[in-house]
Design a protein around this motif. Structure first.
Motif, short mmCIF file in Angstrom:
data_model
loop_
_atom_site.label_atom_id
_atom_site.label_comp_id
_atom_site.label_asym_id
_atom_site.label_seq_id
_atom_site.Cartn_x
_atom_site.Cartn_y
_atom_site.Cartn_z
N ASN A 2 42.17 38.77 37.04
CA ASN A 2 42.48 37.68 37.97
C ASN A 2 41.37 36.64 37.91
O ASN A 2 40.23 36.97 37.68
CB ASN A 2 42.51 38.19 39.41
CG ASN A 2 43.46 39.36 39.55
OD1 ASN A 2 44.50 39.36 38.90
ND2 ASN A 2 43.10 40.33 40.37
N THR A 3 41.73 35.39 38.14
CA THR A 3 40.67 34.40 38.36
C THR A 3 40.38 34.44 39.85
O THR A 3 41.27 34.20 40.66
CB THR A 3 41.16 33.00 37.96
OG1 THR A 3 41.71 33.11 36.66
CG2 THR A 3 40.03 32.01 37.95
N PRO A 4 39.15 34.78 40.21
CA PRO A 4 38.89 34.92 41.64
C PRO A 4 39.00 33.59 42.36
O PRO A 4 38.56 32.57 41.84
CB PRO A 4 37.46 35.47 41.69
CG PRO A 4 36.88 35.32 40.32
CD PRO A 4 37.99 35.02 39.38
N SER A 8 37.13 34.62 47.63
CA SER A 8 36.74 35.89 47.04
C SER A 8 35.41 35.77 46.30
O SER A 8 34.57 36.66 46.37
CB SER A 8 37.88 36.34 46.13
OG SER A 8 37.42 37.01 45.04
N THR A 9 35.20 34.61 45.63
CA THR A 9 33.94 34.37 44.92
C THR A 9 32.77 34.38 45.90
O THR A 9 31.74 34.99 45.64
CB THR A 9 34.00 32.99 44.23
OG1 THR A 9 35.06 33.03 43.30
CG2 THR A 9 32.71 32.68 43.52
N GLY A 69 37.66 41.91 40.72
CA GLY A 69 38.26 41.59 39.42
C GLY A 69 37.45 40.56 38.65
O GLY A 69 38.01 39.73 37.92
N THR A 70 36.14 40.61 38.80
CA THR A 70 35.28 39.61 38.15
C THR A 70 34.61 40.20 36.91
O THR A 70 34.03 41.29 36.96
CB THR A 70 34.19 39.14 39.15
OG1 THR A 70 34.87 38.54 40.26
CG2 THR A 70 33.25 38.13 38.51
N GLY A 91 32.78 29.59 34.18
CA GLY A 91 32.06 29.65 35.46
C GLY A 91 32.53 30.78 36.34
O GLY A 91 32.22 30.81 37.54
N THR A 92 33.30 31.73 35.78
CA THR A 92 33.84 32.83 36.61
C THR A 92 33.20 34.17 36.29
O THR A 92 33.52 35.17 36.94
CB THR A 92 35.36 32.98 36.39
OG1 THR A 92 35.59 33.30 35.01
CG2 THR A 92 36.12 31.70 36.75
#
Ligand code: FAD
Ligand code: ZN
Length: 475
Positions: A2-4, A8-9, A69-70, A91-92
């Motif tokens: 997933n892209t947070p 969530s980040t 999910g990072t 940047g994730t």
């Protein structure tokens, strides 16, 4: 993966700050020491650079990232050459630096082992072993900044593989944080342990895609009583291979180094490091040989001189210079080890790290040099490497007058096809010691057998089902 989302980040960063302390979670300022690779080819952007100080903290970071999910990119000394240790540009991703984990946990002289944390700089471990009269026989030009964890994650080779093998052969045990945030410890230092599948060898060479190495137990050896080093000039690569065969016959396991350098690679060193002494006039090929002996200086020296004398008589070498002191020996190695740095000064080039049966190398070089010259007249070849291991760094520099970066951007794929096809035709490997990373992922997909790729994917899915560790690298 997933892209947070932003919420969530923020929670993830807050979790990490709570676990590690705010000072070890970097999100601002100049992060290029971690985000830009050694070759200055890949510049990524990390969600944060995190610097855990213990195995438990690494495990906590992994659990937090898994919950969000990072993705995590592990990094040691950031000297890797295939773009595997820097984050992508999204940047994730979390850049997890092992640099603060630099404790030597144990040195067992009777068992000939050393156990150290992953962030230990290789050279500091060599020095620690040396201070006990022992040798950690892993050596490469990046040893002043590469780390034990990075060496094992890439299964590094270097200049002593001929006698001692790659990092894999020197590793007796690992401590690893798994994708579930659990710790697998196997640091027993045993030479024999047939208790099921070899998990250690799965993680060695996995380039951060299967788990995070936090510590390792490595084999040591007694320091040799005498080490002799020489440079020798050869008229051809075939002569260098003949010298290798002769040296193996005469010195046996005492032959601990056999490196080769073409004329252009030493020309680059002379241009960019003009103060380094050049004991021999330029020759088409120059060999650097090292002989380590458990007997005293005098018999060791006599054996080495007799080898070189016989090679001169046979016409395999045309000239040679034996180091008379430790300082002279270091200076000879410095010539060899300055080649990658001289190349970097000269501008970007198209790097190949290939291996072949030693017997096939002269024909490979003759064929490939000619094929490249036909297609790109004037192209310059920086050819050097570990001939004793059948491993060449066969690097292609733009013809004079053509801008290095443009040549790399426009011609890399076509140049690679010529080089890798010639390697494959002779039963070689397109990646001998630097690994796959981001650089050779497509090549791996193209050139590895479907059966091997399917097994690799199954292993990845079993150990890292969420795809947390170093996504987009290797597979
Ligand atoms: P990094 O560059 O930080 O990482 C390399 C890879 O390992 C990345 O994929 C990263 O994600 C992963 N990784 C790092 N640490 C861990 C960890 N603790 N757990 C899991 N994954 C991890 N290589 C050779 O084999 N032989 C040579 O002779 C040689 N000479 C070199 C000379 C120079 C001048 C340079 C710059 C490099 C050279 N290399 C050589 C490349 C070599 O791969 C690295 O120098 C070294 O092994 C990488 O260590 P590092 O700590 O810098 O790893
Ligand atoms: Zn190398």
């Amino acid at each position: 993966m997933n892209t947070p989302g932003q919420g969530s980040t923020l929670t993830l960063l807050a979790d990490l700050r709570q676990t590690l302390g705010a000072a070890q979670v970097l999100t601002e300022g100049d992060l290029s020491a971690w985000e830009l690779d050694w070759r200055r080819r890949w510049r990524g952007r990390a969600l944060a650079v995190v610097r855990p100080g213990s195995t438990e903290e690494v495990a906590a970071v992994v659990r937090a990232c898994a919950a969000h999910g990072t993705a995590i990119v592990p990094q040691g000394g950031n000297t890797g050459l295939v773009g595997g240790g820097v984050p992508d540009a999204s940047g994730t991703q979390i850049l997890l630096s092992l640099q603060r984990m630099h404790r030597l946990r144990a040195l067992d002289a009777a068992n000939l082992t050393l156990t150290a944390e992953a962030g230990c700089v290789l050279q500091t471990l060599q020095v620690a072993a040396h201070s006990q009269g022992l040798l950690l026989p892993l050596s490469l030009a990046a040893e002043g900044s590469c780390t034990l964890g990075g060496n094992l994650a890439t299964n590094a080779g270097g200049t002593q593989v001929l006698r001692w093998g790659n990092a894999r052969e020197l590793c007796l045990g690992l401590e690893v944080v798994t994708a579930r945030g659990e710790v697998w410890q196997s640091l027993s230092g045993l030479r024999k342990d047939n208790t099921g599948y070899d998990l250690r060898d799965l993680f060695v060479g996995s380039e951060g895609t299967l788990g995070i190495i936090t510590a390792a137990t490595m084999k040591l050896a007694p320091l040799p009583a005498a080490v002799s080093t020489a440079l020798a000039s050869c008229a051809s690569l075939a002569d260098a291979v003949a010298l290798l065969q002769r040296a193996r016959g005469r010195l046996g396991s005492g032959l601990t180094g056999f490196e080769v350098m073409n004329a252009f690679s030493l020309e680059l060193v002379a241009r960019h490091f003009p103060t380094l002494p050049r004991p021999l006039p330029a020759a088409p090929w120059t060999v650097l040989l090292e002989h380590s002996d458990t007997e005293g200086e005098a018999p060791a020296r006599a054996r080495f001189e007799s080898l070189l004398g016989a090679a001169l008589e046979a016409g395999e070498i045309t000239d040679c210079a034996i180091a008379e002191s430790l300082a002279q020996s270091r200076a000879l190695w410095q010539l060899r080890e300055s080649i990658p740095l001289a190349q970097a000064e000269e501008g970007q080039n198209i790097k190949h790290d290939i291996s072949l049966p030693v017997s096939a190398i002269p024909d490979f070089v003759a064929h490939t040099d000619a094929a490249l010259q036909r297609q790109w007249p004037g192209v310059r070849l920086v050819d050097f490497g570990h001939l004793g291991d059948g491993n060449l760094h066969y690097n292609v520099q733009a013809p004079p007058g053509i801008e290095a970066a443009a040549f790399l951007a426009e011609q890399e794929e076509a140049v690679n096809a010529v080089v890798f096809d010639a390697v494959a035709a002779r039963g070689g490997s397109f990646s001998a010691e630097h690994g796959i990373g981001a650089l050779k992922r497509d090549e791996l997909a193209r050139r590895k057998s479907p059966v091997a790729l399917a097994m690799m994917r199954a292993i990845k899915a079993a150990l890292d089902p969420q795809g947390l560790f170093n996504p987009g690298r290797v597979l």
